[in-house]
Design a protein around this motif. Structure first.
Motif, mmCIF file in Angstrom:
data_model
loop_
_atom_site.group_PDB
_atom_site.id
_atom_site.type_symbol
_atom_site.label_atom_id
_atom_site.label_comp_id
_atom_site.label_asym_id
_atom_site.label_seq_id
_atom_site.Cartn_x
_atom_site.Cartn_y
_atom_site.Cartn_z
ATOM 1 N N ASP A 70 28.910 3.765 56.527
ATOM 2 C CA ASP A 70 29.244 3.409 57.913
ATOM 3 C C ASP A 70 30.116 4.530 58.481
ATOM 4 O O ASP A 70 31.335 4.539 58.293
ATOM 5 C CB ASP A 70 29.988 2.060 57.918
ATOM 6 C CG ASP A 70 30.315 1.578 59.317
ATOM 7 O OD1 ASP A 70 30.633 0.387 59.470
ATOM 8 O OD2 ASP A 70 30.272 2.390 60.274
ATOM 9 N N LEU A 71 29.456 5.446 59.186
ATOM 10 C CA LEU A 71 30.140 6.656 59.655
ATOM 11 C C LEU A 71 31.309 6.318 60.579
ATOM 12 O O LEU A 71 32.381 6.922 60.506
ATOM 13 C CB LEU A 71 29.141 7.552 60.382
ATOM 14 C CG LEU A 71 29.612 8.945 60.789
ATOM 15 C CD1 LEU A 71 30.148 9.710 59.609
ATOM 16 C CD2 LEU A 71 28.464 9.697 61.447
ATOM 17 N N ASN A 72 31.124 5.349 61.433
ATOM 18 C CA ASN A 72 32.168 4.934 62.371
ATOM 19 C C ASN A 72 33.402 4.454 61.603
ATOM 20 O O ASN A 72 34.517 4.921 61.824
ATOM 21 C CB ASN A 72 31.616 3.821 63.269
ATOM 22 C CG ASN A 72 32.673 3.228 64.169
ATOM 23 O OD1 ASN A 72 33.648 3.877 64.525
ATOM 24 N ND2 ASN A 72 32.498 1.982 64.541
ATOM 25 N N ALA A 73 33.181 3.542 60.650
ATOM 26 C CA ALA A 73 34.296 2.986 59.884
ATOM 27 C C ALA A 73 34.922 4.058 59.002
ATOM 28 O O ALA A 73 36.145 4.082 58.818
ATOM 29 C CB ALA A 73 33.827 1.808 59.033
ATOM 30 N N TYR A 106 48.970 6.920 57.841
ATOM 31 C CA TYR A 106 49.783 6.090 56.946
ATOM 32 C C TYR A 106 50.372 6.919 55.815
ATOM 33 O O TYR A 106 51.525 6.714 55.410
ATOM 34 C CB TYR A 106 48.933 4.959 56.365
ATOM 35 C CG TYR A 106 48.665 3.805 57.309
ATOM 36 C CD1 TYR A 106 47.898 2.716 56.908
ATOM 37 C CD2 TYR A 106 49.172 3.788 58.601
ATOM 38 C CE1 TYR A 106 47.645 1.663 57.757
ATOM 39 C CE2 TYR A 106 48.921 2.737 59.462
ATOM 40 C CZ TYR A 106 48.155 1.671 59.029
ATOM 41 O OH TYR A 106 47.899 0.622 59.889
ATOM 42 N N GLN A 136 36.075 15.547 54.374
ATOM 43 C CA GLN A 136 35.324 16.353 55.346
ATOM 44 C C GLN A 136 33.892 16.662 54.909
ATOM 45 O O GLN A 136 32.956 16.418 55.667
ATOM 46 C CB GLN A 136 36.104 17.652 55.646
ATOM 47 C CG GLN A 136 35.755 18.254 56.993
ATOM 48 C CD GLN A 136 35.790 17.250 58.115
ATOM 49 O OE1 GLN A 136 36.813 16.642 58.410
ATOM 50 N NE2 GLN A 136 34.654 17.034 58.756
ATOM 51 N N ILE A 193 31.761 13.516 55.198
ATOM 52 C CA ILE A 193 31.387 13.182 56.569
ATOM 53 C C ILE A 193 30.319 14.148 57.082
ATOM 54 O O ILE A 193 29.356 13.742 57.731
ATOM 55 C CB ILE A 193 32.634 13.202 57.482
ATOM 56 C CG1 ILE A 193 33.511 12.002 57.142
ATOM 57 C CG2 ILE A 193 32.265 13.186 58.956
ATOM 58 C CD1 ILE A 193 34.877 12.028 57.776
ATOM 59 N N ASP A 194 30.496 15.409 56.759
ATOM 60 C CA ASP A 194 29.493 16.414 57.157
ATOM 61 C C ASP A 194 28.121 16.024 56.640
ATOM 62 O O ASP A 194 27.108 16.191 57.324
ATOM 63 C CB ASP A 194 29.842 17.790 56.566
ATOM 64 C CG ASP A 194 30.916 18.469 57.377
ATOM 65 O OD1 ASP A 194 31.458 19.481 56.917
ATOM 66 O OD2 ASP A 194 31.220 17.972 58.489
ATOM 67 N N ASP A 221 49.336 -6.597 55.576
ATOM 68 C CA ASP A 221 50.118 -7.648 56.242
ATOM 69 C C ASP A 221 50.368 -8.824 55.304
ATOM 70 O O ASP A 221 51.470 -9.382 55.262
ATOM 71 C CB ASP A 221 49.396 -8.126 57.513
ATOM 72 C CG ASP A 221 49.373 -7.047 58.575
ATOM 73 O OD1 ASP A 221 48.495 -7.102 59.457
ATOM 74 O OD2 ASP A 221 50.222 -6.140 58.513
ATOM 75 N N GLU A 225 35.229 7.303 59.589
ATOM 76 C CA GLU A 225 36.074 8.203 60.382
ATOM 77 C C GLU A 225 37.326 7.481 60.887
ATOM 78 O O GLU A 225 38.423 8.046 60.885
ATOM 79 C CB GLU A 225 35.264 8.778 61.545
ATOM 80 C CG GLU A 225 35.980 9.806 62.391
ATOM 81 C CD GLU A 225 36.364 11.096 61.674
ATOM 82 O OE1 GLU A 225 36.028 11.242 60.474
ATOM 83 O OE2 GLU A 225 37.008 11.929 62.306
ATOM 84 N N GLN A 226 37.187 6.230 61.306
ATOM 85 C CA GLN A 226 38.366 5.489 61.786
ATOM 86 C C GLN A 226 39.355 5.284 60.646
ATOM 87 O O GLN A 226 40.568 5.509 60.795
ATOM 88 C CB GLN A 226 37.948 4.118 62.359
ATOM 89 C CG GLN A 226 37.329 4.215 63.734
ATOM 90 C CD GLN A 226 37.295 2.879 64.458
ATOM 91 O OE1 GLN A 226 38.295 2.207 64.611
ATOM 92 N NE2 GLN A 226 36.133 2.494 64.927
ATOM 93 N N ASN A 227 38.840 4.849 59.502
ATOM 94 C CA ASN A 227 39.731 4.587 58.374
ATOM 95 C C ASN A 227 40.337 5.871 57.831
ATOM 96 O O ASN A 227 41.488 5.882 57.361
ATOM 97 C CB ASN A 227 38.976 3.843 57.263
ATOM 98 C CG ASN A 227 38.813 2.375 57.591
ATOM 99 O OD1 ASN A 227 39.778 1.698 57.929
ATOM 100 N ND2 ASN A 227 37.608 1.865 57.521
ATOM 101 N N ARG A 228 39.571 6.948 57.899
ATOM 102 C CA ARG A 228 40.100 8.228 57.442
ATOM 103 C C ARG A 228 41.298 8.657 58.294
ATOM 104 O O ARG A 228 42.337 9.086 57.773
ATOM 105 C CB ARG A 228 39.003 9.297 57.511
ATOM 106 C CG ARG A 228 39.393 10.643 56.944
ATOM 107 C CD ARG A 228 38.387 11.713 57.325
ATOM 108 N NE ARG A 228 38.448 12.066 58.738
ATOM 109 C CZ ARG A 228 39.369 12.835 59.288
ATOM 110 N NH1 ARG A 228 40.340 13.345 58.545
ATOM 111 N NH2 ARG A 228 39.348 13.102 60.568
ATOM 112 N N ASN A 229 41.152 8.542 59.587
ATOM 113 C CA ASN A 229 42.251 8.921 60.483
ATOM 114 C C ASN A 229 43.490 8.060 60.234
ATOM 115 O O ASN A 229 44.613 8.560 60.204
ATOM 116 C CB ASN A 229 41.823 8.777 61.948
ATOM 117 C CG ASN A 229 40.976 9.949 62.405
ATOM 118 O OD1 ASN A 229 41.254 11.093 62.086
ATOM 119 N ND2 ASN A 229 39.932 9.666 63.154
ATOM 120 N N THR A 230 43.258 6.761 60.031
ATOM 121 C CA THR A 230 44.382 5.851 59.785
ATOM 122 C C THR A 230 45.046 6.180 58.449
ATOM 123 O O THR A 230 46.272 6.152 58.331
ATOM 124 C CB THR A 230 43.901 4.393 59.780
ATOM 125 O OG1 THR A 230 43.212 4.129 60.994
ATOM 126 C CG2 THR A 230 45.050 3.424 59.644
#
Lengths: 641, 347
Positions: free
Chosen positions: B212-215, B226, B266, B269-270, B128, B217-222
């Motif tokens: 940070d597994l949560n971050a 993109y 992948q 993450i595994d 941004d 996976e979220q950032n990976r999807n984004t």
């Protein structure tokens, strides 16, 4: 401290003094067994002096209250002593009224008799329900009446004596008064003593000090050891085994406690509000021998605090996550629930699930930070909620990380005990139409509390929770992203399911100092997306509920719950009832339950956990609300494909 | 008779040197009067071009800033000189018009480009911010352009009034400026596509470093979303003067990021999931004394140890390869950008 930090400072006037009195009496003498009418009036007068006196460090009103409490308690002990020597009197009272009217003399003694009988019948009812035999209520009552009654009487005497002994008693009374003052502001502002702080930490962390045993209460009300965790403190002592009956319990530096006549809640509290102290258990072995064993509790994962996932295998493969609370890593070496949910979601995705049920029933909330992160797992980006502080400043809470972890259809299962942070998540998911909300309206608590050490400025950190005493002070109100609020009304489900707990008596509304519902004008307008298929899903569910006898029974049972009943009949027939069997549901259940991938590795090393998971799996398969939620999610997947 | 007026660079410099002397002089012809204004146009255009060139060729922030301040000084000087000028036979329109132009130009270089300087400091922090920075630059250029056209019209109007024939061929400088703007616009378009995805990948790397597994996976999807969006947008971007190198470099980078998101991450993450489960098992296993462990438990545990070791080795290998590839991709991109700018931006 409250005047400086609370969301809304309370002006002390006739109305708030009256509230303080009611709160105080509710805590000190809930069943109107202690104070006479005159004494109650004296306490009412003291309430006008207490707030200012405490603020100025003047202990005189507190001393007077302690004196009244001591006098009333000693009088009660005398009455109980008289009752003890004439046990035949226990059959005299036929009913009890819980309308709090102070009584004296013979009426006070009658009231004690009625109350003791009520408590005894409650205990016997629990024993009767878990008894597998087919003894008639009257016979069961005859077999156990005297023994249970004596245990209840002894426990009551012990409790009353403890309430007036030494410094701990006067500290406890001070805590009661301070809490009543705090709760005059709102029901969630309270003092947390050092003992309670440990319990509070336990509720927010995933680790606790445990002995490594499972326990149950037998027909006689004895506490019996079930499984012993391999490698645990109890295991390593070599002296604690299955079927051992615990007679006495002694924490380091504290008096020995007899467990005779104790109920489960009091017992749990004895076990779980200590921290790293030695404990001595006096147990009776199966053969009759009595041994005393000294143990040191160890820090272990409190499994029931942690997130768990299962696969529901039926016409569709769905994921199920049970989220018991919003725990965080306060201690620095534990888990954070968002990380755990993320891990379970990844496992479920790898297992190829088509949708997710997030079960937040009985989730009482916890860390707001974790709740915000969790909402962000399912919502890509954008504002989640708006908070307002005591100065009226509004702040928008945003999703901290762009992106999601799980994009498939999902349903959140909630009930009247879904509160605070759990409601926050439900509301966010509903506002973005990311998840259907199924069940019954949630609790209705849209306020946030901060943890403060007494006497110091507010700042949230781990060290606070190590303090001896802390206070939870309400400092924010929370609003939904469109400016509406779930305060007092709860998050309303998109699809309702019958629930015996679906009563306002179990919700925020029941508190006399709960905030009322209101709304604000948000800075940026937000319109909830429409769900054109929702009507169809609601219709399908309602049809299934009508056709399922078990669901109809829940509706009938819910009508029978009248928490405001004040008069109870004191007969064996009124209390001793076997639970009515629920009508058999469909012979084919919609799913079977299995562990998600990799969770099974842990089972090989934990007997307790294996036992717990086994029970859990069974319970999930029999859970009729979950069964209907499964069907709703299958419908949702069908219409959104 | 129509008089012709041609732009002459050397002549301009001489006129610039005599700037102050001429300020209050009387002009004997409309051509000489018009030439005076023309000189200012060229002078400020040159300074502006120098600034644009410094920015385009990625000169250091200090050099860019120096050029910007030079432009401002030049504008102020010009404004001061022109303000002292009398009108030609009472006609003040050209003077007033140019004063307005110079005032607005100064405002653009002071405020708008000043904002650009401020935005540049934080541009790298997020997509941004970068978008805002580039938009601010483009807006500044557009504003100058717009004002320049107004000044141009006044110029032409005066010429027409006094029967001066203007040779319409554009000056070299003017052509350079125009081309630089076109190159910048083209580059910005592709750069934004690249930056959005590479910035997202940097968030993913940060999450990986923090375990940070949560971050993650979220950032990976984004990142996956993109990268796909960026590749789609690139399909519509045409080569610049038959040069498709920048598009190609961007496409290569985005394909790498998509591969990171959809494939490379992948096993990483595994590993984190396995590690979390293993730690639970290890805790319980260690709580058992050696004599208390059954053969089955020992075998199970050993199997898990082998699994986690294998996952750890894979994690390290994949992570190393990814880091290496990322460095290569960034070098290719940076080299492509430098070459593109050097090739197409006039100096």
């Amino acid at each position: 401290m409250l005047a400086s930090n609370h969301y809304r400072a309370v002006p002390w006037n006739d109305s708030t003094y009256a509230v303080l009195y009611e709160l105080l009496i509710e805590e000190l003498d809930p069943e109107a067994l202690l104070f006479s009418g005159t004494e109650a009036e004296q306490i009412r007068q003291l309430c006008v002096e207490l707030p200012q006196a405490i603020h100025k460090g003047n202990t005189e009103p507190l001393t007077q209250l302690a004196a009244l409490n001591l006098k009333a308690t000693e009088r009660a002990l005398n009455v109980l002593e008289e009752i003890k020597v004439r046990p035949e009197q226990r059959n005299v009272p036929k009913e009890i009224s819980f309308d709090a009217i102070s009584v004296e003399g013979q009426k006070l003694k009658d009231r004690w008799l009625a109350w003791l009988k009520y408590e005894s019948l409650q205990r016997m009812a629990e024993m009767y329900q878990s008894d597998s035999g087919r003894v008639a209520p009257a016979v069961f009552f005859q077999q156990h009446d005297l023994g249970v009654w004596q245990r209840v009487l002894n426990a009551t005497v012990e409790r009353l004596k403890k309430g007036i002994q030494g410094n701990s008693a006067s500290n406890a009374l001070q805590d009661v008064v301070l809490n009543a003052i705090a709760q005059t502001h709102d029901p969630h502002t309270r003092l947390v003593s050092s003992a309670q702080a440990a319990e509070f930490r336990r509720q927010l962390t995933s680790q606790d000090y445990r002995l490594g045993v499972s326990l149950h209460q037998d027909n006689e009300g004895n506490f019996v050891i079930g499984a012993v965790e391999p490698g645990s403190a109890a295991w390593r002592s070599g002296q604690i085994h299955r079927q051992d009956r615990i007679l006495y319990l002694t924490w380091d530096g504290e008096p020995t406690v007899s467990l005779a006549g104790m109920d489960w809640t009091d017992f749990e509290r004895l076990f779980e509000n200590k921290d790293r102290q030695h404990i001595q258990l006096t147990v009776q072995k199966v053969g009759g021998a009595v041994v005393t064993v000294k143990l040191v509790p160890e820090k272990v994962d409190v499994e029931e605090n942690l997130v768990h996932s299962f696969l529901l295998l039926g016409s569709r493969k769905l994921g199920y996550i049970h989220l018991p609370g919003f725990y965080s890593d306060w201690g620095g070496d534990g888990s954070q629930c968002t990380q755990d949910v993320a891990r379970e979601l990844i496992k479920l995705k790898q297992a190829g699930v088509e949708g997710l049920i997030l079960d937040m029933r009985f989730n009482g909330g916890g860390s707001m930070e974790e709740a915000i992160s969790l909402a962000g797992i399912f919502i890509n980006e954008g504002p989640l909620a708006i908070t307002k502080n005591r100065e009226g400043k509004m702040t928008t809470i945003r999703d901290p990380t762009r992106g999601t972890i799980f994009q498939l259809p999902m349903v959140c299962l909630v009930n009247s005990q879904t509160a605070s942070a759990a409601e926050f998540v439900s509301a966010c998911l509903q506002d973005y139409r990311r998840s259907l909300i199924v069940g019954s309206a949630t609790h209705g608590k849209a306020t946030a509390q901060q943890v403060m050490p007494l006497g110091q400025p507010a700042e949230l950190s781990d060290s606070l929770l190590e303090s001896e005493s802390i206070a939870l002070v309400t400092y924010l109100r929370i609003y939904r992203v469109d400016g509406a609020s779930y305060q007092g009304v709860g998050v309303q489900p998109d699809i309702s399911l019958p629930d015996v707990l679906n009563h306002d008596e179990f919700r925020e509304k029941r508190y006399r100092t709960a905030y009322l519902n209101d709304n604000i004008l948000p800075k940026y307008p937000f319109t909830r997306p429409q769900l054109p298929f929702l009507g169809e899903l609601v219709g399908n569910s309602q049809k299934r509920v009508r056709e399922l006898p078990a669901m109809q029974k829940v509706i009938e049972d819910a009508k029978k719950i009248r928490p405001s009943d004040h008069v109870f009949s004191l007969t064996a027939e009124a209390f001793l009832r076997k639970p009515e069997a629920y009508p058999a549901g469909p012979t084919v259940r919609p799913y079977t339950v299995t562990d998600s991938i990799q969770g099974s590795n842990v089972l090989a090393f934990s007997a307790l956990w294996r036992e717990a998971v086994g029970h859990w799996r069974e319970a999930l398969e029999q859970d009729i609300q979950l069964q209907e939620t499964y069907r709703i999610l299958c419908d949702l997947i069908d219409v959104t494909k | 008779m129509k008089k012709s007026l041609q732009f002459n660079t050397i002549g301009l410099l001489l006129f610039f040197c005599c700037l102050h002397g001429q300020a209050t002089a009387q002009y004997d012809s409309p051509v000489s009067y018009l030439t005076f204004f023309n000189d200012f146009l060229i002078q400020t255009s040159q300074r502006s071009f120098d600034y644009a060139s410094a920015v385009a060729h990625g000169k250091g922030a200090r050099k860019q800033e120096k050029r910007r301040l030079e432009v401002i000084a030049s504008l102020q000087e010009s404004r001061s000189a022109i303000a002292k000028l009398k009108g030609y036979e009472g006609d003040l329109s050209l003077r007033e018009g140019f004063l307005k132009y110079l005032t607005l130009s100064e405002a653009v270089f002071t405020e708008d480009y000043g904002k650009v300087v401020d935005l540049e400091e934080i541009a790298e922090q997020s997509y941004d911010n970068m978008e805002a920075y580039l938009l601010a630059k483009e807006r500044a250029v557009e504003t100058l352009d717009k004002e320049g056209k107004v000044a141009d019209e006044l110029y032409k109007s005066f010429a027409a009034k006094h029967n001066i024939h203007l040779i319409e061929d554009k000056s070299e400088l003017s052509k350079k400026t125009e081309k630089t703007n076109r190159v910048n616009k083209y580059y910005n378009q592709i750069f934004l596509i690249f930056f959005k995805v590479s910035k997202q990948e940097s968030y993913l790397v940060e999450a990986l470093n923090q375990s940070d597994l949560n971050a993650i996976e979220q950032n990976r999807n984004t990142l996956s979303v993109y990268a796909k969006e960026g590749l789609e947008k690139l399909k519509a971007v045409q080569p610049f003067a038959m040069d498709a190198s920048l598009v190609a470099a961007c496409r290569t980078a985005l394909s790498f990021y998509q591969d990171v998101a959809d494939v490379k991450m992948q096993p990483l993450i595994d590993f984190f999931v396995k590690k979390s489960e293993f730690e639970k098992v290890e805790k319980r296993f260690n709580a058992l004394g050696q004599n208390q462990r059954t053969k089955e438990e020992v075998d199970s545990f050993n199997r898990l140890v082998n699994e986690i070791n294998s996952a750890s080795a894979t994690f390290n290998k994949v992570n190393r390869e990814m880091n290496l590839k990322r460095t290569q991709i960034n070098n290719v991109w940076n080299n492509s950008v430098t070459k593109f700018i050097d090739t197409h931006t006039p100096r």
